[in-house]
Design an enzyme around this catalytic site. Structure first.
Site, PDB file in Angstrom:
ATOM      1  N   LYS A  62       0.824  -1.202   0.000  1.00  0.00           N
ATOM      2  CA  LYS A  62       0.000   0.000   0.000  1.00  0.00           C
ATOM      3  C   LYS A  62       0.859   1.254   0.000  1.00  0.00           C
ATOM      4  O   LYS A  62       0.577   2.219  -0.721  1.00  0.00           O
ATOM      5  CB  LYS A  62      -0.934  -0.010   1.215  1.00  0.00           C
ATOM      6  CG  LYS A  62      -2.036  -1.055   1.141  1.00  0.00           C
ATOM      7  CD  LYS A  62      -2.746  -1.233   2.472  1.00  0.00           C
ATOM      8  CE  LYS A  62      -3.780  -2.346   2.402  1.00  0.00           C
ATOM      9  NZ  LYS A  62      -4.403  -2.638   3.711  1.00  0.00           N
ATOM     10  N   GLN A 106      -4.492  -1.148   9.858  1.00  0.00           N
ATOM     11  CA  GLN A 106      -4.393  -2.491   9.306  1.00  0.00           C
ATOM     12  C   GLN A 106      -4.936  -3.524  10.295  1.00  0.00           C
ATOM     13  O   GLN A 106      -4.557  -3.552  11.460  1.00  0.00           O
ATOM     14  CB  GLN A 106      -2.924  -2.809   8.981  1.00  0.00           C
ATOM     15  CG  GLN A 106      -2.712  -4.163   8.346  1.00  0.00           C
ATOM     16  CD  GLN A 106      -3.325  -4.275   6.969  1.00  0.00           C
ATOM     17  OE1 GLN A 106      -3.242  -3.363   6.167  1.00  0.00           O
ATOM     18  NE2 GLN A 106      -3.968  -5.400   6.697  1.00  0.00           N
ATOM     19  N   ASP A 129     -11.116   3.496   4.515  1.00  0.00           N
ATOM     20  CA  ASP A 129     -11.604   2.115   4.461  1.00  0.00           C
ATOM     21  C   ASP A 129     -13.121   2.054   4.337  1.00  0.00           C
ATOM     22  O   ASP A 129     -13.681   1.036   3.924  1.00  0.00           O
ATOM     23  CB  ASP A 129     -11.184   1.357   5.725  1.00  0.00           C
ATOM     24  CG  ASP A 129      -9.984   0.462   5.489  1.00  0.00           C
ATOM     25  OD1 ASP A 129      -9.771   0.050   4.338  1.00  0.00           O
ATOM     26  OD2 ASP A 129      -9.261   0.178   6.458  1.00  0.00           O
TER      27      ASP A 129
END
Length: 297
Positions: A62, A106, A129
């Protein structure tokens, strides 16, 4: 495109890598324009707690893709012993940082930390997200919202491939908040007739065989076989499962289903690349909103 128009030929593979690359190029152009016009470089912060090997790989990928499109990448790596209070302090600091436009925590987190508390602590405006209750609620209400990356990536794939959704039967296997539920909501927004299936669904194969679009997100390797698929259907495999021999497999038995479906995504190389691309897309849109600019589609 009518996904059931040609059931006699082997299914066409949907190339998630190519679609993701096109999206990243679009994002990179927007980043360059924003830097030139407003002097603002979009920033994405990724918070990693612990030493889970897979999580470290995901975070590294990422960060690399974030930098490749010209964005600022911030990585906060914390030991597995980190407590919830300390983690929330880091998130509060990122919420207040004007150079950070998107925040991703994460998963999974260590057992001493409640994931729900952490996700709730991220500012909805920086929640790239799409997991904050405010963003999920807006999605349910049909209001403008940050959609979770994987379902949003699937929708982008369907659009790119010209898959017709209006009035078509779409079946989503899985009811998670991360994929299943938002996937169903996004399909509803495009006027598909949507059914969600789960572990208690009766006569599952009978339901899935009615699907013009079948999205599998159950976390069970090769769960969907050819007998569960309508000839000519578009099959989207969200699953990523590690087999005993170390190889990756999706939730769909690719070899057998490809002989029945009209279109299919592979694992790897299908939905996965789109998830990361949509994360970056969401982060750039967060920066654009912060500047009062028009966001990317």
């Amino acid at each position: 495109m009518d996904t059931t128009s040609d059931a006699s030929a082997m299914a066409r593979i949907i190339d998630g890598k190519a679609i993701a690359a096109s999206l990243r190029a679009e994002v990179a152009g927007e980043v360059a324009t924003l830097v030139a016009r407003r002097g603002v470089q979009p920033g994405l912060a990724v918070v990693l707690v612990g030493d889970d090997p897979a999580s470290h790989v995901y975070v590294r990928n990422k960060a690399q893709q974030t930098r490749e499109v010209g964005m600022r990448s911030v990585e906060i790596r914390l030991p597995v012993s980190t407590g919830q209070t300390e983690l929330l302090e880091h998130i509060a600091a990122l919420n207040a940082d004007p150079l950070v436009h998107g925040i991703l925590v994460q998963m999974p987190l260590p057992k001493q930390i409640r994931s729900a508390n952490v996700l709730d602590a991220v500012s909805p405006a920086k929640d790239v997200d799409g997991f904050h209750p405010a963003n999920l609620g807006a999605l349910v209400a049909g209001m403008p919202a940050v959609a979770p990356c994987t379902p949003a990536g699937v929708m982008r794939m369907l659009s790119s491939e010209g898959v017709a959704l209006e009035g078509r039967n779409a079946v989503v296997l899985g009811r998670s908040t991360i994929v299943g539920k938002p996937m169903a909501l996004l399909l509803l927004q495009r006027d598909a007739t949507v059914t969600i299936c789960h572990s208690r669904t009766r006569d599952l194969a009978e339901v899935t065989r009615r699907a013009d679009i079948l999205v599998a997100a159950v976390g069970r390797a090769n769960f969907v076989g050819a007998a569960m698929v309508k000839p000519g259907a578009c099959v989207i495999d969200v699953g990523v499962n590690r087999l005993a021999d170390g190889k990756l497999a999706g939730d769909v038995d690719f070899a057998s289903v490809r002989e029945v479906a009209g279109m299919i995504t592979p694992v790897p190389g299908g939905v996965g690349p789109m998830t990361v691309a949509m994360l970056i897309h969401n982060a750039v849109n967060a920066a654009l909103r912060a500047c009062g600019e028009r966001t990317l589609d």
